[in-house]
Design a protein around this motif. Structure first.
Motif, PDB file in Angstrom:
ATOM      1  N   ASN A 210      12.148  14.358 -13.293  1.00 35.15           N
ATOM      2  CA  ASN A 210      12.777  14.532 -11.784  1.00 35.15           C
ATOM      3  C   ASN A 210      12.200  13.547 -10.940  1.00 35.15           C
ATOM      4  OD1 ASN A 210      12.940  15.374  -9.095  1.00 35.15           O
ATOM      5  ND2 ASN A 210      12.840  17.418  -9.235  1.00 35.15           N
ATOM      6  N   THR A 211      13.354  12.239 -10.520  1.00 32.29           N
ATOM      7  CA  THR A 211      12.916  11.241 -10.054  1.00 32.29           C
ATOM      8  C   THR A 211      12.654  11.156  -8.476  1.00 32.29           C
ATOM      9  OG1 THR A 211      15.059  10.457  -9.938  1.00 32.29           O
ATOM     10  CG2 THR A 211      13.882   9.742 -11.805  1.00 32.29           C
ATOM     11  N   ASN A 212      12.659  12.775  -8.118  1.00 27.91           N
ATOM     12  CA  ASN A 212      12.314  12.803  -6.546  1.00 27.91           C
ATOM     13  C   ASN A 212      10.703  12.925  -6.420  1.00 27.91           C
ATOM     14  OD1 ASN A 212      14.703  13.815  -5.017  1.00 27.91           O
ATOM     15  ND2 ASN A 212      14.793  14.943  -6.738  1.00 27.91           N
ATOM     16  N   VAL A 213      10.139  13.280  -7.534  1.00 27.85           N
ATOM     17  CA  VAL A 213       8.540  13.031  -7.215  1.00 27.85           C
ATOM     18  C   VAL A 213       7.888  11.822  -7.339  1.00 27.85           C
ATOM     19  CG1 VAL A 213       6.624  13.872  -8.814  1.00 27.85           C
ATOM     20  CG2 VAL A 213       8.643  15.247  -8.797  1.00 27.85           C
ATOM     21  N   ALA A 214       6.888  11.485  -6.682  1.00 27.88           N
ATOM     22  CA  ALA A 214       6.322  10.163  -6.456  1.00 27.88           C
ATOM     23  C   ALA A 214       5.019  10.261  -6.139  1.00 27.88           C
ATOM     24  CB  ALA A 214       7.433   9.247  -5.635  1.00 27.88           C
ATOM     25  N   PHE A 215       4.223   9.450  -6.481  1.00 24.89           N
ATOM     26  CA  PHE A 215       2.951   9.270  -5.753  1.00 24.89           C
ATOM     27  C   PHE A 215       2.836   7.848  -5.345  1.00 24.89           C
ATOM     28  CE2 PHE A 215      -1.449   7.203  -6.339  1.00 24.89           C
ATOM     29  CZ  PHE A 215      -2.094   7.936  -5.387  1.00 24.89           C
ATOM     30  N   CYS A 216       2.542   7.659  -4.041  1.00 24.46           N
ATOM     31  CA  CYS A 216       2.457   6.380  -3.453  1.00 24.46           C
ATOM     32  C   CYS A 216       1.064   6.128  -2.820  1.00 24.46           C
ATOM     33  CB  CYS A 216       3.583   6.441  -2.163  1.00 24.46           C
ATOM     34  SG  CYS A 216       5.192   6.226  -2.702  1.00 24.46           S
ATOM     35  N   SER A 217       0.583   4.938  -3.125  1.00 22.93           N
ATOM     36  CA  SER A 217      -0.766   4.541  -2.643  1.00 22.93           C
ATOM     37  C   SER A 217      -0.177   3.529  -1.308  1.00 22.93           C
ATOM     38  CB  SER A 217      -1.352   3.459  -3.813  1.00 22.93           C
ATOM     39  OG  SER A 217      -2.536   3.027  -3.164  1.00 22.93           O
ATOM     40  N   VAL A 218      -1.235   3.684  -0.283  1.00 21.79           N
ATOM     41  CA  VAL A 218      -0.921   3.088   1.012  1.00 21.79           C
ATOM     42  C   VAL A 218      -2.233   1.960   0.815  1.00 21.79           C
ATOM     43  CG1 VAL A 218      -0.952   3.084   3.459  1.00 21.79           C
ATOM     44  CG2 VAL A 218      -0.147   5.103   1.989  1.00 21.79           C
ATOM     45  N   LEU A 219      -1.805   0.842   1.001  1.00 26.10           N
ATOM     46  CA  LEU A 219      -2.704  -0.476   0.924  1.00 26.10           C
ATOM     47  C   LEU A 219      -2.815  -1.122   2.266  1.00 26.10           C
ATOM     48  CD1 LEU A 219      -0.965  -0.657  -2.254  1.00 26.10           C
ATOM     49  CD2 LEU A 219      -3.489  -0.933  -2.687  1.00 26.10           C
ATOM     50  N   ARG A 220      -3.992  -1.887   2.214  1.00 24.67           N
ATOM     51  CA  ARG A 220      -4.227  -2.997   3.347  1.00 24.67           C
ATOM     52  C   ARG A 220      -4.447  -4.020   2.514  1.00 24.67           C
ATOM     53  NH1 ARG A 220      -9.706  -3.529   6.959  1.00 24.67           N
ATOM     54  NH2 ARG A 220      -9.275  -5.447   7.901  1.00 24.67           N
ATOM     55  N   SER A 221      -3.879  -5.384   3.104  1.00 25.46           N
ATOM     56  CA  SER A 221      -4.136  -6.675   2.640  1.00 25.46           C
ATOM     57  C   SER A 221      -3.747  -7.411   3.716  1.00 25.46           C
ATOM     58  CB  SER A 221      -3.212  -6.773   1.291  1.00 25.46           C
ATOM     59  OG  SER A 221      -3.723  -8.249   0.874  1.00 25.46           O
ATOM     60  N   ARG A 222      -3.812  -8.970   3.506  1.00 27.17           N
ATOM     61  CA  ARG A 222      -3.260  -9.874   4.373  1.00 27.17           C
ATOM     62  C   ARG A 222      -2.983 -11.238   3.712  1.00 27.17           C
ATOM     63  NH1 ARG A 222      -6.717 -13.806   7.108  1.00 27.17           N
ATOM     64  NH2 ARG A 222      -8.336 -12.536   6.423  1.00 27.17           N
ATOM     65  N   LEU A 223      -1.880 -11.554   4.162  1.00 30.43           N
ATOM     66  CA  LEU A 223      -1.186 -12.954   3.351  1.00 30.43           C
ATOM     67  C   LEU A 223      -1.211 -14.080   4.458  1.00 30.43           C
ATOM     68  CD1 LEU A 223       0.086 -14.700   1.359  1.00 30.43           C
ATOM     69  CD2 LEU A 223       2.288 -13.541   2.129  1.00 30.43           C
ATOM     70  N   ASN A 225      -2.171 -15.285   7.784  1.00 25.20           N
ATOM     71  CA  ASN A 225      -2.662 -14.675   9.005  1.00 25.20           C
ATOM     72  C   ASN A 225      -1.912 -13.484   9.238  1.00 25.20           C
ATOM     73  OD1 ASN A 225      -0.206 -16.241   9.283  1.00 25.20           O
ATOM     74  ND2 ASN A 225      -1.086 -17.246  11.192  1.00 25.20           N
ATOM     75  N   HIS A 226      -1.151 -12.946   8.187  1.00 27.53           N
ATOM     76  CA  HIS A 226      -0.581 -11.872   8.374  1.00 27.53           C
ATOM     77  C   HIS A 226      -1.010 -10.585   7.997  1.00 27.53           C
ATOM     78  CE1 HIS A 226       3.076 -14.382   9.613  1.00 27.53           C
ATOM     79  NE2 HIS A 226       2.667 -15.037   8.612  1.00 27.53           N
ATOM     80  N   PRO A 227      -1.754  -9.683   8.595  1.00 23.73           N
ATOM     81  CA  PRO A 227      -2.089  -8.370   8.145  1.00 23.73           C
ATOM     82  C   PRO A 227      -1.156  -7.416   7.547  1.00 23.73           C
ATOM     83  CG  PRO A 227      -3.089  -8.912  10.386  1.00 23.73           C
ATOM     84  CD  PRO A 227      -2.145 -10.049  10.034  1.00 23.73           C
ATOM     85  N   LEU A 228      -1.441  -6.788   6.635  1.00 22.25           N
ATOM     86  CA  LEU A 228      -0.315  -6.091   5.838  1.00 22.25           C
ATOM     87  C   LEU A 228      -0.724  -4.763   5.787  1.00 22.25           C
ATOM     88  CD1 LEU A 228       0.721  -8.377   3.083  1.00 22.25           C
ATOM     89  CD2 LEU A 228       1.742  -8.354   5.120  1.00 22.25           C
ATOM     90  N   LEU A 229       0.150  -3.529   5.841  1.00 18.89           N
ATOM     91  CA  LEU A 229      -0.069  -2.385   5.592  1.00 18.89           C
ATOM     92  C   LEU A 229       1.156  -1.785   4.849  1.00 18.89           C
ATOM     93  CD1 LEU A 229      -1.262   0.781   7.869  1.00 18.89           C
ATOM     94  CD2 LEU A 229       0.412   0.881   6.110  1.00 18.89           C
ATOM     95  N   PHE A 230       1.200  -1.805   3.662  1.00 16.13           N
ATOM     96  CA  PHE A 230       2.422  -1.315   2.796  1.00 16.13           C
ATOM     97  C   PHE A 230       1.896  -0.088   1.810  1.00 16.13           C
ATOM     98  CE2 PHE A 230       1.116  -3.574  -1.039  1.00 16.13           C
ATOM     99  CZ  PHE A 230       0.082  -4.427  -0.685  1.00 16.13           C
TER     100      PHE A 230
END
Ligand code: GDP
Ligand code: MG
Length: 396
Positions: A210-223, A225-230
């Protein structure tokens, strides 16, 4: 706004006479040669949290969909996974007509906005998007087949990036040949052969995919001078990993065709390893476990690729890829987007469009169909500003 004094022509701001007003550039070139240079700063990604989507694609702010890496015993025998087993009777594919945009990620952000590391104000300076969108940016200088469109809006300082399906991609999806649909299933089936629902549990290839099921990690980084939340979907966690700290304990699973000639290997290193590297490097997933399938659709061999060693396969290849080019282009695109999307307005959308062989171009839109920040998100975030959270008094 960020500083504009960079050396690359890609980020140059045009000077408009006679008002001497700084205008954002109107397009961004993608030629790899323009982005050769030192590897830019990329902060070691840290996990801020996670969420799960269930069999009905419903959001849960926990790790219930996380699975556990459970490779077959290494007792000299080869695996023999039939990736076509269960197709199509035990296949529940996600409805791809539903455009989810950033919704699930915004759900997480809304729930955690008051207690994000980096302190108050960090989110206002960040870029919020899916990992998959950043992967497409990383591979753009080398992509010769598929274009993309990214919608961008600024709201309360934050820059949000959400992919839009191109008309060509939509046609491809709706006319996807049956063999390609089965190949997609096979990738998910491999995950089922390699993962258990509980740590130390066993796999169950008799179940549904069932490809509806997903586990997603939420991460912080920076490239740069761009802080990233993805956020990105994670296939499984290795309970035996040397460190149990995410994202270092996560494993990405992939399938690929068995290779028999040097030409097949070279093409694998040039095309597939680039995509695997970009996808796993961004969230800091250290290992990709590949299952190689034969023409009958059976996986008979496994190989672990270390994300940080993937570049070695193309380092001496004139037609290979270069991680610095990928990251420098991504940084240049993020600067281009930051300088273009100046107005803070959730109903205003800049659509960045790219086709192979051309530069990235941009167009301006308002409201439907391109506006993508949902009313429930905008209203809840706006309420915060009108009635800031009360600090509890000793009497409360
Ligand atoms: P990936 O790196 O391309 O796999 O994408 P992400 O890990 O960034 O996925 C982010 C979210 O998009 C997750 O909820 C995924 O389940 C979902 N997703 C990934 N690929 C697709 C797709 O092809 N179509 C749709 N509708 N959702 C997708
Ligand atoms: Mg995978």
């Amino acid at each position: 706004m960020e500083s504009r004094g960079t050396k690359r022509g890609a980020e140059k701001i045009e000077e408009a006479e006679p008002w001497n007003k700084l205008l954002p550039a109107s397009s961004l070139p993608t030629d790899p040669a323009l982005y050769v240079g030192p590897f830019p700063f990329y902060r070691r990604p840290s996990e801020l949290g996670c969420f799960s989507l269930d069999a009905q694609r419903q959001y849960h702010g926990d790790a219930r969909a996380l699975r556990y890496y459970c490779p077959p015993p290494t007792n000299g025998q080869s695996p023999n996974f039939d990736l076509r087993d269960g197709y199509p009777d035990r296949y529940r594919p996600r409805d791809e007509e539903v455009q989810e945009r950033l919704d699930h990620l915004l759900c997480w952000v809304l729930e955690h906005r008051g207690r994000l590391e980096g302190g108050p104000g960090w989110l206002a300076g960040a870029i919020v998007t899916w990992r998959g969108h950043l992967t497409k940016l990383l591979t753009t200088p080398y992509e010769r087949q598929e274009g993309w469109q990214l919608a961008a809006s600024r709201f309360q300082g934050t820059l949000y990036l959400s992919e839009v399906e191109t008309p060509a991609a939509r046609v491809q999806r709706l006319t996807r040949p049956p063999v390609l649909q089965e190949l997609m299933y096979m990738g998910y089936k491999f995950e089922q052969y390699m993962c258990a629902d509980k740590p130390g549990g066993s796999t169950d290839p008799s179940g549904e995919v069932n490809t509806n099921v997903a586990f997603c990690s939420v991460l912080r980084s920076r490239l740069g001078n761009h802080p990233l939340l993805f956020s990105g979907e994670v296939d499984c966690i290795d309970p035996q990993a040397p460190t149990t700290q995410p994202p270092t304990c996560y494993v990405e699973l992939k399938t690929s065709k068995e290779m028999h000639s040097p030409g097949q290997r070279k093409s694998f290193y040039r095309r597939k390893l680039l995509k695997w590297w970009a996808q796993s490097f961004l969230p800091g997933v250290p290992n990709v476990v590949a299952g190689f399938r034969n023409p009958e659709g059976f996986v008979c061999s496994l190989k672990t690729f270390r994300t940080m060693e993937m570049f070695e396969y193309v380092r001496n290849d004139r037609d290979g890829w270069n991680p610095s080019v990928c990251m420098n282009f991504c940084a240049a695109f993020l600067s281009f987007a930051q300088n273009t999307v100046v107005q803070d307005d959730p109903r205003l959308v800049y659509l960045f469009s790219w086709e192979p062989g051309s530069p990235v171009t941009v167009s301006e839109h308002r409201d439907a169909p391109h506006a993508f920040l949902p009313t429930w998100y905008v209203e809840a975030m706006t309420q915060d500003l009108l009635s800031p959270p009360k600090t509890p008094s000793p009497k409360d």
